[in-house]
Scaffold this motif. Structure first.
Motif, mmCIF file in Angstrom:
data_model
loop_
_atom_site.group_PDB
_atom_site.id
_atom_site.type_symbol
_atom_site.label_atom_id
_atom_site.label_comp_id
_atom_site.label_asym_id
_atom_site.label_seq_id
_atom_site.Cartn_x
_atom_site.Cartn_y
_atom_site.Cartn_z
ATOM 1 N N TRP A 30 0.539 -1.578 0.391
ATOM 2 C CA TRP A 30 -0.070 0.350 0.028
ATOM 3 C C TRP A 30 0.973 1.067 0.134
ATOM 4 C CZ3 TRP A 30 -3.014 -2.183 4.671
ATOM 5 C CH2 TRP A 30 -4.351 -3.039 3.994
ATOM 6 N N GLY A 31 1.508 1.176 0.588
ATOM 7 C CA GLY A 31 2.912 2.602 0.704
ATOM 8 C C GLY A 31 3.305 3.203 -0.825
ATOM 9 N N THR A 32 3.578 1.769 -1.356
ATOM 10 C CA THR A 32 3.572 2.639 -2.972
ATOM 11 C C THR A 32 2.864 3.358 -3.833
ATOM 12 O OG1 THR A 32 2.389 0.434 -3.959
ATOM 13 C CG2 THR A 32 4.562 0.258 -3.213
ATOM 14 N N THR A 33 1.042 3.164 -3.238
ATOM 15 C CA THR A 33 0.620 3.883 -4.138
ATOM 16 C C THR A 33 0.277 5.099 -4.687
ATOM 17 O OG1 THR A 33 -0.932 4.266 -2.033
ATOM 18 C CG2 THR A 33 -1.031 2.187 -3.398
ATOM 19 N N GLY A 34 0.918 5.708 -3.798
ATOM 20 C CA GLY A 34 0.986 7.467 -3.826
ATOM 21 C C GLY A 34 2.556 7.765 -4.711
ATOM 22 N N GLY A 104 -0.790 16.733 -0.473
ATOM 23 C CA GLY A 104 0.878 16.193 -0.623
ATOM 24 C C GLY A 104 0.576 14.574 -0.193
ATOM 25 N N VAL A 105 1.431 13.373 -0.319
ATOM 26 C CA VAL A 105 1.453 12.409 -0.403
ATOM 27 C C VAL A 105 2.242 11.804 0.793
ATOM 28 C CG1 VAL A 105 2.705 9.788 -0.866
ATOM 29 C CG2 VAL A 105 2.174 11.711 -3.356
ATOM 30 N N ALA A 106 3.005 12.203 1.673
ATOM 31 C CA ALA A 106 3.216 11.618 3.142
ATOM 32 C C ALA A 106 2.314 12.756 3.682
ATOM 33 C CB ALA A 106 4.556 12.760 2.750
ATOM 34 N N VAL A 107 1.678 13.861 3.599
ATOM 35 C CA VAL A 107 0.948 14.182 4.467
ATOM 36 C C VAL A 107 -0.473 13.606 4.402
ATOM 37 C CG1 VAL A 107 -0.672 15.821 5.602
ATOM 38 C CG2 VAL A 107 1.594 16.517 4.894
ATOM 39 N N GLY A 108 -0.839 13.266 3.061
ATOM 40 C CA GLY A 108 -2.342 12.366 3.208
ATOM 41 C C GLY A 108 -2.212 11.480 3.933
ATOM 42 N N THR A 109 -0.821 10.146 3.125
ATOM 43 C CA THR A 109 -1.076 9.284 3.849
ATOM 44 C C THR A 109 -0.587 9.190 5.042
ATOM 45 O OG1 THR A 109 0.667 8.589 1.583
ATOM 46 C CG2 THR A 109 0.254 7.526 3.597
ATOM 47 N N VAL A 110 0.326 9.920 6.035
ATOM 48 C CA VAL A 110 0.343 9.468 7.604
ATOM 49 C C VAL A 110 -1.357 10.563 8.050
ATOM 50 C CG1 VAL A 110 1.918 10.735 9.366
ATOM 51 C CG2 VAL A 110 2.677 10.681 7.036
ATOM 52 N N VAL A 111 -1.662 11.214 7.531
ATOM 53 C CA VAL A 111 -3.318 11.202 7.966
ATOM 54 C C VAL A 111 -3.797 10.618 7.862
ATOM 55 C CG1 VAL A 111 -5.082 13.357 8.836
ATOM 56 C CG2 VAL A 111 -2.648 13.659 7.869
ATOM 57 N N SER A 112 -4.306 9.780 6.860
ATOM 58 C CA SER A 112 -5.633 9.360 6.431
ATOM 59 C C SER A 112 -4.781 7.208 7.637
ATOM 60 C CB SER A 112 -5.235 8.670 5.167
ATOM 61 O OG SER A 112 -5.274 9.667 4.639
ATOM 62 N N ILE A 113 -3.582 7.015 7.064
ATOM 63 C CA ILE A 113 -2.719 5.547 7.988
ATOM 64 C C ILE A 113 -2.680 6.103 9.485
ATOM 65 C CG2 ILE A 113 -1.524 3.617 8.307
ATOM 66 C CD1 ILE A 113 -3.548 3.760 5.017
ATOM 67 N N GLY A 114 -2.690 6.630 10.523
ATOM 68 C CA GLY A 114 -2.429 7.653 11.508
ATOM 69 C C GLY A 114 -2.908 7.775 12.477
ATOM 70 N N SER A 115 -4.702 7.802 11.537
ATOM 71 C CA SER A 115 -5.600 8.261 12.416
ATOM 72 C C SER A 115 -6.722 6.891 12.671
ATOM 73 C CB SER A 115 -6.708 9.201 11.849
ATOM 74 O OG SER A 115 -6.895 9.031 10.611
ATOM 75 N N PRO A 275 2.593 4.391 6.036
ATOM 76 C CA PRO A 275 3.896 6.161 5.831
ATOM 77 C C PRO A 275 4.643 5.810 5.778
ATOM 78 C CG PRO A 275 2.235 5.465 8.198
ATOM 79 C CD PRO A 275 1.931 4.632 6.863
ATOM 80 N N VAL A 276 4.876 4.713 6.416
ATOM 81 C CA VAL A 276 7.092 5.286 6.489
ATOM 82 C C VAL A 276 7.484 4.870 5.277
ATOM 83 C CG1 VAL A 276 8.409 4.371 7.282
ATOM 84 C CG2 VAL A 276 7.335 4.299 8.836
ATOM 85 N N VAL A 277 6.524 3.280 4.333
ATOM 86 C CA VAL A 277 7.570 3.152 3.233
ATOM 87 C C VAL A 277 6.952 4.707 2.088
ATOM 88 C CG1 VAL A 277 6.745 1.656 0.659
ATOM 89 C CG2 VAL A 277 6.591 0.746 3.260
ATOM 90 N N ALA A 278 5.861 5.300 2.368
ATOM 91 C CA ALA A 278 5.036 6.130 1.395
ATOM 92 C C ALA A 278 6.822 7.182 1.194
ATOM 93 C CB ALA A 278 3.971 7.075 1.548
ATOM 94 N N ALA A 279 6.918 7.839 2.829
ATOM 95 C CA ALA A 279 7.856 8.853 2.896
ATOM 96 C C ALA A 279 8.622 8.511 2.580
ATOM 97 C CB ALA A 279 8.299 9.449 4.670
ATOM 98 N N VAL A 280 9.199 7.191 2.434
ATOM 99 C CA VAL A 280 11.158 6.743 1.633
ATOM 100 C C VAL A 280 11.268 6.763 0.152
ATOM 101 C CG1 VAL A 280 13.101 4.487 1.798
ATOM 102 C CG2 VAL A 280 11.167 5.282 4.181
#
Length: 344
Positions: A30-34, A104-115, A275-280
């Motif tokens: 999933w982290g590759t999608t963004g 943005g990719v990082a913020v969107g992924t982090v908020v979506s998965i982090g919440s 989100p870790v994979v997405a950020a990297v």
């Protein structure tokens, strides 16, 4: 079926660690999608979300026709949960990819998965009257702290970009964060529904096939209305095919198998790997810059995953009394019997 009643008795599964690893594998995909979505800039977020989850969901249903046929009576008995999960499946990708598009990719992924872990915990507490383990609390605290640092670091970068583009208020970022919260809630909701269906005795492939198949059908009108750019070039079509086949189809097959072994709150916490994979990938492939706070957040998320997946200890009766043995990841020590065999 009353959604507030405790889930039906389920057979305890001994493979909690393998279940955690399956969820982690899904999260990596999933982290590759963004990053993949950035290779189809002409396709809007609704089209990307609809093709990814819509086509991927229909593929899950097609490959699970036999299991669904064998479990049709059980699925009919839990149709409310199937419909609830399917509606969440349909809303999630639209909110998720719109969040990444705006914030943005990082913020969107982090908020979506982090919440999602907090939303999942509230759902389990409200509907299942479920107590969450101390280990889950520690892992969630570490993971949410890490995602908060990631979000702060990424938001700074996005805020500077927005200011340079004439949006000093960052209105798009705020809207993206709001949609990310919607995505987190719907992700937690369909994870909970899938776990309840599987806990009721429906095989994982049948449960996921039914829920994602209906969700995929709900997304087809959106794909028809917005998906023309996906056919405009081979690169756009390749992105759409990848999104549907790899992270959504293969990823959710792995996720469903993992949900048969761990609780929904554990699965959503493990998904903080995404989100870790997405950020990297955003740093290595897209070229985004991640400040020190972001890397610190990644380390905290990795620590949370280590806490959650490390075998714990519970006690069992032996010939000489009680002896400690490994406990399921994310579960309460010695709580499997008290949960009537509910998966840890």
């Amino acid at each position: 079926m009353d959604l507030k009643q405790p889930p039906p008795q389920a057979r305890a599964h001994p493979g909690a660690v393998s279940g955690a690893l399956l969820v982690l594998a899904a999260s990596v995909l999933w982290g590759t999608t963004g990053t993949a979505a950035t290779f189809a800039p002409d396709a809007g977020p609704l089209a990307i979300g609809a093709v990814a989850m819509g086509v991927g969901g229909l593929l899950q249903a097609l490959t699970a026709l036999r299991p669904m046929g064998r479990a049709r009576l059980q699925l009919q008995g839990q149709w409310k949960l199937v419909l609830l999960g399917a509606m969440a499946v349909a809303v999630y990708p639209l909110a998720f990819y719109s969040s990444m598009h705006l914030a943005g990719v990082a913020v969107g992924t982090v908020v979506s998965i982090g919440s999602a872990p907090l939303a999942s915990a509230l759902i389990e507490r409200a509907l299942d009257r479920h107590r969450l383990s101390v280990r889950w609390g520690a892992a969630a605290l570490l993971g949410l702290s890490g995602t908060a640092l990631l979000c702060f670091a990424a938001a700074q970068s996005v805020g500077h970009s927005a200011a340079g583009a004439g949006d000093p208020g960052g209105g798009g970022t705020l809207a993206g964060i709001g949609l990310g919260l919607v995505a987190g809630l719907t992700y937690a909701l369909y994870s909970w529904a899938a776990h309840r269906i599987i806990g009721g005795g429906v095989p994982a492939r049948a449960a996921m096939g039914a829920m994602f198949g209906v969700g995929g059908l709900l997304l087809m009108p959106v794909l028809l209305a917005t998906g023309a750019p996906l056919l405009a070039s081979w690169s756009n079509a390749a992105v759409g095919a990848y999104m549907a086949l790899v992270p959504m189809f293969a990823g959710y097959v792995l996720f469903g198998l993992g949900l048969a072994r761990v609780r929904a709150s554990t699965a959503t916490t493990l998904s903080l790997a995404e989100p870790v994979v997405a950020a990297v990938l955003a740093v290595l492939v897209v070229g985004e810059r991640l400040p020190l706070q972001g890397w610190s957040g990644i380390l905290l998320v990795i620590a949370s995953l280590a806490v959650l997946t490390m075998p714990g200890r519970r006690r069992r009766v032996t010939a000489g009394g009680r002896a400690p043995v490994a406990a399921p990841a994310g579960g309460e020590p010695g709580s499997a019997a008290k949960r009537s065999g509910r998966i840890g």
